[in-house]
Motif scaffolding. Structure first.
Motif, short mmCIF file in Angstrom:
data_model
loop_
_atom_site.label_atom_id
_atom_site.label_comp_id
_atom_site.label_asym_id
_atom_site.label_seq_id
_atom_site.Cartn_x
_atom_site.Cartn_y
_atom_site.Cartn_z
N ARG A 1 8.17 -7.44 -21.55
CA ARG A 1 7.89 -6.24 -23.36
C ARG A 1 8.05 -8.26 -23.65
O ARG A 1 6.39 -7.36 -23.91
CB ARG A 1 9.22 -6.28 -23.16
CG ARG A 1 9.63 -5.05 -22.89
CD ARG A 1 10.45 -4.11 -23.96
NE ARG A 1 11.86 -5.18 -24.32
CZ ARG A 1 12.77 -4.58 -23.01
NH1 ARG A 1 12.55 -3.61 -22.24
NH2 ARG A 1 14.30 -5.33 -23.48
N THR A 2 7.94 -9.00 -23.33
CA THR A 2 7.12 -9.80 -24.63
C THR A 2 5.99 -10.62 -23.75
O THR A 2 5.25 -10.33 -24.67
CB THR A 2 8.15 -11.16 -24.53
OG1 THR A 2 8.95 -11.09 -24.45
CG2 THR A 2 8.15 -12.25 -25.02
N VAL A 3 6.01 -10.86 -23.04
CA VAL A 3 4.50 -11.15 -22.12
C VAL A 3 3.47 -9.95 -22.40
O VAL A 3 2.36 -9.75 -23.21
CB VAL A 3 4.48 -11.23 -20.50
CG1 VAL A 3 2.77 -11.08 -20.50
CG2 VAL A 3 5.12 -12.37 -20.62
N ASN A 4 3.73 -8.19 -22.29
CA ASN A 4 2.46 -7.46 -22.42
C ASN A 4 2.68 -7.80 -23.97
O ASN A 4 1.58 -6.98 -23.90
CB ASN A 4 3.28 -5.86 -22.30
CG ASN A 4 3.63 -5.70 -20.32
OD1 ASN A 4 3.59 -6.84 -19.72
ND2 ASN A 4 4.33 -5.24 -20.07
N VAL A 5 3.26 -7.34 -25.28
CA VAL A 5 3.07 -7.84 -26.29
C VAL A 5 1.79 -8.55 -26.85
O VAL A 5 1.15 -8.88 -27.66
CB VAL A 5 4.68 -8.04 -27.49
CG1 VAL A 5 4.09 -8.53 -29.00
CG2 VAL A 5 5.31 -6.76 -27.27
N ALA A 6 2.52 -10.21 -25.67
CA ALA A 6 1.77 -11.74 -26.64
C ALA A 6 0.31 -10.67 -25.82
O ALA A 6 -1.19 -11.55 -26.42
CB ALA A 6 2.34 -11.98 -25.48
#
Length: 222
Positions: free
Chosen positions: A53-58
């Motif tokens: 989720r964190t990487v996808n938002v970035a």
């Protein structure tokens, strides 16, 4: 010695009953989660989901950053001729030669070298997003190199935009109204496009800063 049904050996597999039947292994023995590097499998799965989720938002912010950088050159290609004509018409209305803009090397349309920086910036942002989406370590490293540079570049662009009237006035001389020329040029753009471009600079700065923070988080490390 008779073995009671329901007894089992967790180390040596199923036991045989006295009558030769094979006793079933207790299924509860496998109900306990496996420990992986001090974490249960459930915790590992939750950690992977958080990282994703964190990487996808970035990644999403990097794609939006690239899109935002392409707004100005695309708008320049579509409306550039009308914008340039409006600026020259304003100069003519002020009693000045319309060719003064060309003589000073000033163009309000996006063409030639004016396209290189925004297009190259957008291409780099897309590359970073693709690398991060693929889980490549190089994407994270390059993000920490280029994203701060993007912040600096955006700040410089915002500063140059705030002083464009003074700059144009210095080129045109005291006999021209630089503010009127700029207003006439921007008036050739659709109102909705001006609203988007006005917020573009603030968005790209914020997007870059958020991407950096997300990639610094433990959940952003791959």
């Amino acid at each position: 010695m008779r073995i009671n049904s329901g007894h089992y050996s967790p180390h040596f597999g199923p036991l045989m009953s006295a009558d030769g039947g094979c006793l079933r292994r207790d299924r509860t023995a496998s109900a306990h989660p496996t420990i992986v590097y001090g974490m249960t499998t459930t915790e590992v799965r939750a950690d992977i989901r958080t990282r994703t989720r964190t990487v996808n938002v970035a990644v999403a912010l990097q794609f939006l950053f690239a899109l935002a950088y392409l707004i100005v050159p695309v708008a320049g290609l579509i409306f550039g001729a009308d914008v340039q004509a409006a600026a020259e018409a304003e100069l003519a209305g002020q009693g000045l030669s319309p060719t003064i803009l060309a003589d000073k090397g000033i163009r309000f349309d996006e063409s030639g070298t004016a396209l290189v920086i925004p297009v190259a910036t957008a291409a780099i942002a897309v590359l970073l997003a693709c690398l991060n989406l693929a889980g490549k370590r190089a994407g994270r490293i390059l993000t920490f190199i280029f994203q701060p540079l993007f912040v600096i570049m955006d700040v410089l662009i915002l500063f140059s935009q705030s002083s464009q009237v003074q700059y144009l006035q210095s080129l045109l001389g005291g006999g021209a109204d630089a503010q009127a020329v700029i207003d006439a040029a921007y008036g050739a753009y659709p109102a909705w496009l001006l609203t988007i471009t006005d917020g573009r600079g603030a968005f790209t700065v914020a997007a870059s800063l958020v991407v950096i923070v997300l990639m610094l988080l433990p959940s952003g490390r791959k």
